[in-house]
Design a protein around this motif. Structure first.
Motif, PDB file in Angstrom:
ATOM      1  N   ALA A 161       0.856  -1.197   0.000  1.00  0.00           N
ATOM      2  CA  ALA A 161       0.000   0.000   0.000  1.00  0.00           C
ATOM      3  C   ALA A 161       0.888   1.241   0.000  1.00  0.00           C
ATOM      4  CB  ALA A 161      -0.916   0.003   1.213  1.00  0.00           C
ATOM      5  N   ILE A 162       0.300   2.349  -0.406  1.00  0.00           N
ATOM      6  CA  ILE A 162       1.044   3.621  -0.486  1.00  0.00           C
ATOM      7  C   ILE A 162       0.320   4.681   0.337  1.00  0.00           C
ATOM      8  CG2 ILE A 162       1.801   5.473  -2.036  1.00  0.00           C
ATOM      9  CD1 ILE A 162       2.055   3.390  -4.251  1.00  0.00           C
ATOM     10  N   ALA A 163       1.101   5.504   1.072  1.00  0.00           N
ATOM     11  CA  ALA A 163       0.512   6.604   1.861  1.00  0.00           C
ATOM     12  C   ALA A 163       1.466   7.795   1.852  1.00  0.00           C
ATOM     13  CB  ALA A 163       0.249   6.149   3.298  1.00  0.00           C
ATOM     14  N   HIS A 164       0.905   8.960   1.540  1.00  0.00           N
ATOM     15  CA  HIS A 164       1.701  10.191   1.604  1.00  0.00           C
ATOM     16  C   HIS A 164       0.771  11.392   1.788  1.00  0.00           C
ATOM     17  CE1 HIS A 164       0.550  11.126  -2.556  1.00  0.00           C
ATOM     18  NE2 HIS A 164       0.860   9.860  -2.859  1.00  0.00           N
ATOM     19  N   MET A 200      -4.707   3.953   5.588  1.00  0.00           N
ATOM     20  CA  MET A 200      -4.116   3.747   6.911  1.00  0.00           C
ATOM     21  C   MET A 200      -4.942   2.776   7.749  1.00  0.00           C
ATOM     22  SD  MET A 200      -1.374   5.413   6.661  1.00  0.00           S
ATOM     23  CE  MET A 200      -0.832   5.112   8.333  1.00  0.00           C
ATOM     24  N   LEU A 201      -6.259   2.892   7.685  1.00  0.00           N
ATOM     25  CA  LEU A 201      -7.119   1.967   8.434  1.00  0.00           C
ATOM     26  C   LEU A 201      -6.953   0.542   7.907  1.00  0.00           C
ATOM     27  CD1 LEU A 201     -10.401   4.061   8.861  1.00  0.00           C
ATOM     28  CD2 LEU A 201      -8.759   3.428  10.644  1.00  0.00           C
ATOM     29  N   GLY A 202      -6.859   0.417   6.586  1.00  0.00           N
ATOM     30  CA  GLY A 202      -6.671  -0.906   6.006  1.00  0.00           C
ATOM     31  C   GLY A 202      -5.356  -1.525   6.432  1.00  0.00           C
ATOM     32  N   PHE A 203      -4.297  -0.740   6.452  1.00  0.00           N
ATOM     33  CA  PHE A 203      -2.994  -1.251   6.884  1.00  0.00           C
ATOM     34  C   PHE A 203      -3.035  -1.641   8.357  1.00  0.00           C
ATOM     35  CE2 PHE A 203       1.440  -0.620   8.341  1.00  0.00           C
ATOM     36  CZ  PHE A 203       2.064  -1.562   7.531  1.00  0.00           C
ATOM     37  N   ASN A 204      -3.685  -0.824   9.138  1.00  0.00           N
ATOM     38  CA  ASN A 204      -3.816  -1.110  10.568  1.00  0.00           C
ATOM     39  C   ASN A 204      -4.596  -2.402  10.804  1.00  0.00           C
ATOM     40  OD1 ASN A 204      -3.495  -0.513  13.365  1.00  0.00           O
ATOM     41  ND2 ASN A 204      -5.576   0.304  13.431  1.00  0.00           N
ATOM     42  N   ASN A 205      -5.532  -2.709   9.917  1.00  0.00           N
ATOM     43  CA  ASN A 205      -6.349  -3.924  10.044  1.00  0.00           C
ATOM     44  C   ASN A 205      -5.696  -5.141   9.393  1.00  0.00           C
ATOM     45  OD1 ASN A 205      -8.370  -2.530  11.427  1.00  0.00           O
ATOM     46  ND2 ASN A 205      -9.433  -1.959   9.522  1.00  0.00           N
TER      47      ASN A 205
END
Length: 391
Positions: free
Chosen positions: A82-85, A97-102
């Motif tokens: 996944a990518i976040a910026h 971010m929620l998906g990564f946290n889950n």
């Protein structure tokens, strides 16, 4: 803290608290420093995935982040990336971010947006690409995103294999690798200050300058300057007590009526300016006749109080038969400021020591002359201070 803020604390300008006890079961993060090598990165990520964990992969810029994510997908087939910026739409970023946290992704390729505020227990490996581009405090914060669940965490700091690093970049990377113990933020901040300098305490620069003269000498010079500035403040005193051997009173034959006399004492004691004293003198002359010597000296004594109190003198008294002492809580730098406004021929007669200024030779004069001289000299100091503030 940034170097300037840390040095403000070390110098006593600001307060600082240290938290040296880590949370229970927290372990130091193993910090690895390595030139960029796809095999090293692949192994680090595989080791984390094999134990069921997740990975932060941090890049310094948004530009090129998609290519980095593509390379990781090719490097580790089957890994969910996944990518976040910070340039992403707010809603899209939140979903990511929620998906990564889950646990919906294994690797989050991101910028320093993850630097603070995240606590994801399954993330126990972080890879920081082009680590030489980050500041020491950023590297420390990023490393702190892993190892938050009592599991041994790893931080990989990767730099270009075929590029010469600057001296400061090398020092930063060595420092973050050296200080791995829990609670080492203070030591790292101190090292950052040594590398970058402390900047301007009263200006806009947050680092720099110090290394021109060396860390130890800079600290010594700055400490002396701060102590001097602190000591330049003229202290406030509640009252100035005058213990000169003058007869200062209202004789019974000048104001015979007791109630009027008490009212006169209250009035002169409450006077706050020389103008009020002049008005009181004129009024008493009209009502009761020419002022006798004890009344004149009473008014002069109040005048001396008016000028001595703002200058920080709490008591004026004889010192043996030769001298007069001005007691004061002021420090020597403050007295030096006052001394600058004395007439030059008097400077040597005023001698500062802790909690007092001694006026040498004044005690041999008659008490009324002592009174008038002190008023004249202290008024000169007060006038000089006022003029200096205007300029």
């Amino acid at each position: 803290p940034i170097p300037r803020t840390l040095y403000m604390s070390l110098s006593g300008i600001r307060e600082m608290s240290l938290i040296t006890t880590p949370p229970p079961s927290r372990r130091p993060i193993e910090t690895h420093l390595s030139p960029y090598n796809p095999d090293v990165i692949r192994t680090a990520i595989r080791n984390e995935l094999d134990r069921g964990g997740q990975i932060f992969y941090v890049v310094p810029r948004v530009e090129g982040i998609e290519e980095v994510a593509g390379q990781l997908r090719e490097m580790i087939p089957g890994a969910r990336v996944a990518i976040a910026h910070g340039q992403m739409d707010e809603g899209e970023l939140e979903v990511t971010m929620l998906g990564f946290n889950n646990g919906e992704a294994d690797i989050l390729v991101c910028t320093t947006i993850v630097e603070s505020g995240l606590d994801i227990p399954r993330v126990n490996t972080i890879v920081i690409e082009d680590a030489q581009r980050f500041g020491l405090s950023q590297l420390y914060q990023l490393r702190g995103r892993v190892g938050r669940a009592g599991i041994q965490a790893h931080a990989w700091l990767v730099y270009p294999a075929h590029r010469n690093l600057s001296d400061k970049a090398r020092k930063r990377l060595r420092a973050i690798q050296e200080f791995t113990q829990l609670g080492s933020g203070y030591q790292l901040a101190t090292r950052d200050m040594e590398i970058r300098g402390v900047g301007n305490l009263l200006g806009v620069e947050q680092s720099g300058q110090m290394m021109a003269i060396g860390f130890d000498l800079y600290m010594s010079m700055l400490q002396e300057a701060i102590q001097e500035i602190r000591g330049q403040e003229i202290p406030q005193v509640d009252e100035t007590q005058i213990d000169l051997k003058v007869t200062a009173m209202i004789p019974a034959n000048y104001i015979p009526d007791l109630e009027q006399k008490m009212s006169a004492y209250r009035r002169v004691s409450a006077a706050l300016s020389n103008r009020e004293l002049v008005e009181i003198s004129a009024d008493w002359s009209d009502r009761y006749g020419e002022l006798p010597k004890p009344v004149v000296q009473l008014i002069e004594m109040i005048k001396l109080k008016q000028v001595a109190k703002p200058l920080g003198f709490s008591r004026i008294k004889p010192d043996g038969k030769q001298h007069i002492v001005l007691e004061t809580p002021m420090e020597e730098p403050a007295w030096k400021l006052l001394q600058e406004h004395l007439p030059k021929h008097l400077v040597s007669r005023f001698v500062y020591s802790v909690n007092k200024v001694t006026v040498r030779g004044l005690g041999v004069l008659k008490p009324e002359q002592q009174l008038s001289n002190l008023i004249e000299w202290l008024e000169a100091i007060a006038a000089g201070l006022a003029k200096a503030e205007e300029d």
